[in-house]
Design a protein around this motif. Structure first.
Motif, mmCIF file in Angstrom:
data_model
loop_
_atom_site.group_PDB
_atom_site.id
_atom_site.type_symbol
_atom_site.label_atom_id
_atom_site.label_comp_id
_atom_site.label_asym_id
_atom_site.label_seq_id
_atom_site.Cartn_x
_atom_site.Cartn_y
_atom_site.Cartn_z
ATOM 1 N N UNK A 187 0.864 -1.170 0.000
ATOM 2 C CA UNK A 187 0.000 0.000 0.000
ATOM 3 C C UNK A 187 0.906 1.226 0.000
ATOM 4 N N UNK A 188 1.054 1.842 -1.158
ATOM 5 C CA UNK A 188 2.110 2.835 -1.314
ATOM 6 C C UNK A 188 1.561 4.252 -1.270
ATOM 7 N N UNK A 189 2.100 5.040 -0.321
ATOM 8 C CA UNK A 189 1.713 6.454 -0.233
ATOM 9 C C UNK A 189 2.214 7.203 -1.460
ATOM 10 N N UNK A 190 3.411 6.835 -1.932
ATOM 11 C CA UNK A 190 3.959 7.581 -3.070
ATOM 12 C C UNK A 190 3.130 7.339 -4.330
ATOM 13 N N UNK A 191 2.524 6.148 -4.432
ATOM 14 C CA UNK A 191 1.611 5.889 -5.550
ATOM 15 C C UNK A 191 0.416 6.830 -5.469
ATOM 16 N N UNK A 192 -0.124 6.968 -4.234
ATOM 17 C CA UNK A 192 -1.286 7.843 -4.038
ATOM 18 C C UNK A 192 -0.922 9.290 -4.366
ATOM 19 N N UNK A 193 0.268 9.716 -3.910
ATOM 20 C CA UNK A 193 0.673 11.102 -4.145
ATOM 21 C C UNK A 193 0.952 11.358 -5.628
ATOM 22 N N UNK A 194 1.559 10.366 -6.291
ATOM 23 C CA UNK A 194 1.825 10.529 -7.728
ATOM 24 C C UNK A 194 0.511 10.710 -8.479
ATOM 25 N N UNK A 195 -0.494 9.910 -8.090
ATOM 26 C CA UNK A 195 -1.796 10.026 -8.746
ATOM 27 C C UNK A 195 -2.510 11.319 -8.367
ATOM 28 N N UNK A 196 -2.293 11.758 -7.105
ATOM 29 C CA UNK A 196 -2.920 13.005 -6.667
ATOM 30 C C UNK A 196 -2.365 14.183 -7.465
ATOM 31 N N UNK A 197 -1.064 14.122 -7.804
ATOM 32 C CA UNK A 197 -0.470 15.201 -8.607
ATOM 33 C C UNK A 197 -1.158 15.304 -9.960
ATOM 34 N N UNK A 198 -1.325 14.137 -10.614
ATOM 35 C CA UNK A 198 -1.994 14.120 -11.919
ATOM 36 C C UNK A 198 -3.446 14.577 -11.752
ATOM 37 N N UNK B 69 -8.360 18.251 -11.594
ATOM 38 C CA UNK B 69 -9.287 18.930 -10.685
ATOM 39 C C UNK B 69 -9.382 20.413 -11.021
ATOM 40 N N UNK B 70 -8.262 21.015 -11.447
ATOM 41 C CA UNK B 70 -8.300 22.427 -11.845
ATOM 42 C C UNK B 70 -9.195 22.607 -13.073
ATOM 43 N N UNK C 40 -9.494 12.478 -8.685
ATOM 44 C CA UNK C 40 -8.637 11.432 -8.104
ATOM 45 C C UNK C 40 -9.161 10.046 -8.468
ATOM 46 N N UNK C 41 -10.489 9.890 -8.438
ATOM 47 C CA UNK C 41 -11.085 8.599 -8.811
ATOM 48 C C UNK C 41 -10.721 8.246 -10.251
ATOM 49 N N UNK C 42 -10.883 9.215 -11.154
ATOM 50 C CA UNK C 42 -10.575 8.949 -12.568
ATOM 51 C C UNK C 42 -9.115 8.560 -12.754
ATOM 52 N N UNK C 43 -8.214 9.297 -12.080
ATOM 53 C CA UNK C 43 -6.784 9.032 -12.239
ATOM 54 C C UNK C 43 -6.413 7.684 -11.648
ATOM 55 N N UNK C 44 -6.938 7.399 -10.442
ATOM 56 C CA UNK C 44 -6.631 6.111 -9.806
ATOM 57 C C UNK C 44 -7.205 4.956 -10.622
ATOM 58 N N UNK C 45 -8.408 5.164 -11.167
ATOM 59 C CA UNK C 45 -9.023 4.101 -11.964
ATOM 60 C C UNK C 45 -8.150 3.786 -13.172
ATOM 61 N N UNK C 46 -7.664 4.850 -13.823
ATOM 62 C CA UNK C 46 -6.764 4.667 -14.970
ATOM 63 C C UNK C 46 -5.523 3.864 -14.571
ATOM 64 N N UNK C 47 -4.896 4.253 -13.456
ATOM 65 C CA UNK C 47 -3.678 3.570 -13.015
ATOM 66 C C UNK C 47 -3.969 2.118 -12.656
ATOM 67 N N UNK C 48 -5.087 1.899 -11.938
ATOM 68 C CA UNK C 48 -5.441 0.529 -11.537
ATOM 69 C C UNK C 48 -5.647 -0.355 -12.759
ATOM 70 N N UNK C 49 -6.333 0.195 -13.769
ATOM 71 C CA UNK C 49 -6.608 -0.604 -14.962
ATOM 72 C C UNK C 49 -5.300 -0.956 -15.670
ATOM 73 N N UNK C 50 -4.321 -0.026 -15.629
ATOM 74 C CA UNK C 50 -3.012 -0.331 -16.215
ATOM 75 C C UNK C 50 -2.325 -1.425 -15.390
ATOM 76 N N UNK C 51 -2.384 -1.288 -14.056
ATOM 77 C CA UNK C 51 -1.740 -2.270 -13.193
ATOM 78 C C UNK C 51 -2.371 -3.654 -13.360
ATOM 79 N N UNK C 52 -3.697 -3.663 -13.568
ATOM 80 C CA UNK C 52 -4.393 -4.951 -13.735
ATOM 81 C C UNK C 52 -4.193 -5.513 -15.141
ATOM 82 N N UNK C 53 -3.509 -4.754 -15.993
ATOM 83 C CA UNK C 53 -3.192 -5.165 -17.358
ATOM 84 C C UNK C 53 -4.427 -5.505 -18.181
#
Lengths: 342, 333
Positions: free
Chosen positions: B52-63, B68-69, B291-304
């Motif tokens: 469970x990586x905080x840096x993963x969360x922060x990287x996604x929060x940056x994107x 969000x802007x 954040x949901x959209x960005x995390x969903x994108x990353x998760x889908x990549x991770x799940x291949x």
């Protein structure tokens, strides 16, 4: 149809006459070749390079006495717009159409219209179409794959973890490049693709997609990408405070400058290999050859250049980020190596 | 509450943030579903990767901060009335990035470039508002045409020389402090300011009133023209500021810089629980939605997942949220 035949016949006769006139002496006819160039979108550096190469070739030919005029249209990424633009070019009565097709099927009808009006259509750069009446000048993705993967394998000893950045999902050229990479990778089973993202052929998107999954990828030795994504990928690694892995760079000024900068800082080495925007000059040369009555094959393959760090340092230092490298192919080269090649 | 990207403006949204009502209030928030989704997606990524990586969360929060802007800019326009969208947004983003990188006021004059870029945002918003108010052109058409005009500017200027922004500004935005990037902090501060503007000022209250019932607002003395001007200028300035941040983050500009932010901005607003019928805003909801959209994108990549499946799932997320928002809050406007 009959009228078209007549038109084509008279056109042939005219070119024959012209050819004899040419053979007779330097009394070059003031005949004007009007070439329509249907570009897909002008958003990226590659397209800018393609257009610059086409314009360079037109100017070069005009300097040699062949009066070449380009009419450039931009479809802003929409196949429907491109269909209309093809039909408009046909109605305007241009002599030749160079087309970067946004779809491999949607433009077939518009191509039929142009060809039956006696206007040859050449598809290039973005891919081909399924319509066999179109002349096809394609980039050699097999050669691209072999050079690209070959360089990576030679540098890594044929092993390592690779992050694969693909282009625009669903695009035929994207798939062709990817297939070529995979075919070449088959020779190196120890290079493993550990993750795959789509960068949409967009620096910004590529950087963000890589940055968002980077923390989950502790070991990346190699980045595979398709041209414009290399810069974005490197930025993502740098922003995370990590070393930029081995990757091949594209022909954009941003890519070239980054490679030179990394090299100056840490001795980082790589090369630039890309599908060459200079194919724009080939396309114009082919068009003029065809209009001059030279027999042009229906299928031709453009070469893939590889530019070394040394060449970049000596010939291309101080490029603007927004510039794009492309190779200049002149008319005689095209006749000899592209049209003449069997 | 573990939302580092957005916690800073949480206070500006909640009006009854007392201990007694906190639980009840939280459940009534329109963005509670999005928050649960964001946390679940983070946990899912943890399960897939084994940590469970905080840096993963922060990287996604940056994107997500960028998105969000864009979402907040779009949301203020959506709030101003049913059917209002700002289609010029991606082009203002890109054009802003070019103006920022051009160094028109001299290389190294960064505050000057920032001011000029924000001014471009103001101008784009003002043109949009003038077309809508003076010529009574529907927002969707007016902003579309402004967008096309900006796109042609971009195509015309893109071969000029553009450099990295550089200077202390770039250093400040690129600094990383335990994985928290300067650019994320900048985005969060901007969102907080926008949240304050929309919920705590006369402008914000009148904007909501206008979006909920234009006729009632007019009778109550709200001046529609000036309010729309303010709304579109806000959208333009936020988009131009996003362009500045992206130019620095990316270390360069390209003509397709803003392309992904048109649909993304609307999706972030919708997933944040804001209904698109106007009169409703939630900056924190939009931020969580991004954040949901960005995390969903990353998760889908991770799940291949294949790219086709990725698009289907992302589309379904947006559709499901719209349906749920409509079902759960029939009386909300």
């Amino acid at each position: 149809m009959l009228r078209n035949m007549v038109k084509r016949r008279s056109f042939l006769a005219a070119t024959l006459l012209l050819a004899t006139a040419l053979a007779g002496g330097p009394a070059l006819a003031k005949e004007k070749f009007v070439i329509g160039v249907a570009t897909p979108f002008q958003g990226n550096g590659w397209q800018k390079g393609f257009l610059a190469a086409a314009q360079w070739a037109a100017a070069e030919l005009s300097a040699k006495g062949k009066n070449v005029e380009l009419i450039v249209v931009d479809a802003a990424g929409d196949p429907q717009t491109q269909i209309q633009q093809l039909n408009n070019l046909t109605l305007q009565g241009v002599d030749f159409i160079i087309l970067e097709p946004l779809s491999d099927t949607a433009l077939n009808g518009a191509i039929d219209n142009a060809v039956s009006a006696g206007i040859p259509v050449l598809t290039t750069a973005l891919g081909s179409v399924t319509n066999p009446k179109a002349i096809s000048l394609q980039l050699d993705y097999n050669e691209l794959g072999e050079k690209y993967i070959g360089y990576i394998a030679q540098r890594t000893g044929g092993k390592g973890n690779a992050l694969n950045i693909r282009g625009l999902a669903g695009n035929a050229a994207e798939q062709a490049i990817q297939d070529a990479y995979i075919r070449s990778l088959a020779k190196y089973p120890d290079i493993k693709i550990v993750s795959e993202v789509y960068g949409d052929w967009n620096q910004s998107v590529a950087q963000q997609r890589v940055a968002s999954i980077l923390p989950t990828l502790p070991n990346v030795d190699i980045v595979l990408s398709q041209g414009v994504a290399a810069f974005g990928a490197a930025q993502a690694f740098l922003a995370a405070g990590r070393e930029v892995p081995l990757q091949v760079y594209g022909f954009d000024g941003a890519d070239v400058n980054l490679l030179l900068e990394l090299n100056a800082k840490s001795g980082y080495e790589s090369v630039a290999i890309n599908s060459d925007p200079g194919v724009g000059s080939l396309a114009v040369n082919v068009a003029v050859a065809k209009l001059s009555g030279i027999d042009v094959p229906m299928k031709m393959v453009a070469p893939i250049p590889q530019i070394t760090l040394f060449q970049l340092k000596t010939d291309h230092k101080g490029m603007a980020d927004s510039d794009t490298l492309w190779v200049k192919y002149d008319y005689d080269w095209t006749l000899k190596n592209l049209i003449g090649a069997k | 509450m573990t939302q580092p990207a957005t916690s800073s403006d949480g206070t500006s949204i909640s009006r009854t943030w007392t201990l007694a009502s906190i639980g009840r209030g939280l459940l009534r928030r329109s963005w509670i579903g999005a928050l649960v989704a964001a946390i679940s997606l983070w946990l899912l990524a943890g399960m897939v990767t084994g940590t469970l990586s905080i840096s993963f969360l922060l990287a996604n929060a940056t994107i997500a901060g960028f998105l969000a802007l864009a979402g907040t800019a779009q949301m203020s326009v959506i709030a101003s009335g049913p059917g209002n969208f700002d289609l010029s947004l991606p082009y203002v983003v890109t054009f802003g990035a070019y103006v920022m990188s051009a160094g028109l006021l001299g290389q190294g004059n960064i505050s000057g470039s920032v001011a000029l870029t924000l001014l471009v945002g103001v101008a784009a918003g003002a043109v949009n508002a003038a077309l809508i108010v003076r010529l009574r052109i529907p927002a969707i058409v007016a902003t579309l045409s402004t967008g096309y005009i900006l796109y042609s500017f971009i195509v015309a200027i893109q071969s000029g020389g553009f450099d990295r922004v550089g200077g202390l500004f770039e250093v400040a935005l690129r600094v990383r402090f335990f994985g928290l990037s300067g650019v994320l902090a900048a985005a969060a501060l901007t969102l907080a300011a926008a949240g304050f503007l929309l919920s705590r000022t006369v402008f914000g209250v009148q904007l909501h009133a206008l979006g909920q019932n234009a006729e009632a607002a007019r009778l109550a003395g709200v001046r529609r023209g000036w309010l729309l001007l303010g709304t579109f200028v806000l959208s333009g300035v936020l988009a131009a500021w996003l362009g500045i941040l992206l130019a620095v983050y990316q270390g360069g500009v390209s003509a397709d810089l803003g392309r992904s932010y048109l649909l993304g901005s609307v999706a972030a607003v919708v997933i944040g629980g804001t209904r698109t019928i106007g009169g409703v805003t939630s900056v924190i909801g939009t931020a969580i939605g991004a954040l949901v959209l960005t995390l969903a994108q990353s998760d889908l990549i991770l799940l291949q997942f294949s790219i086709g499946a990725q698009y289907i799932i992302q589309g379904s997320i947006v559709l499901a949220t719209v349906c749920l928002t409509a079902i759960w809050s029939p009386d909300r406007r």
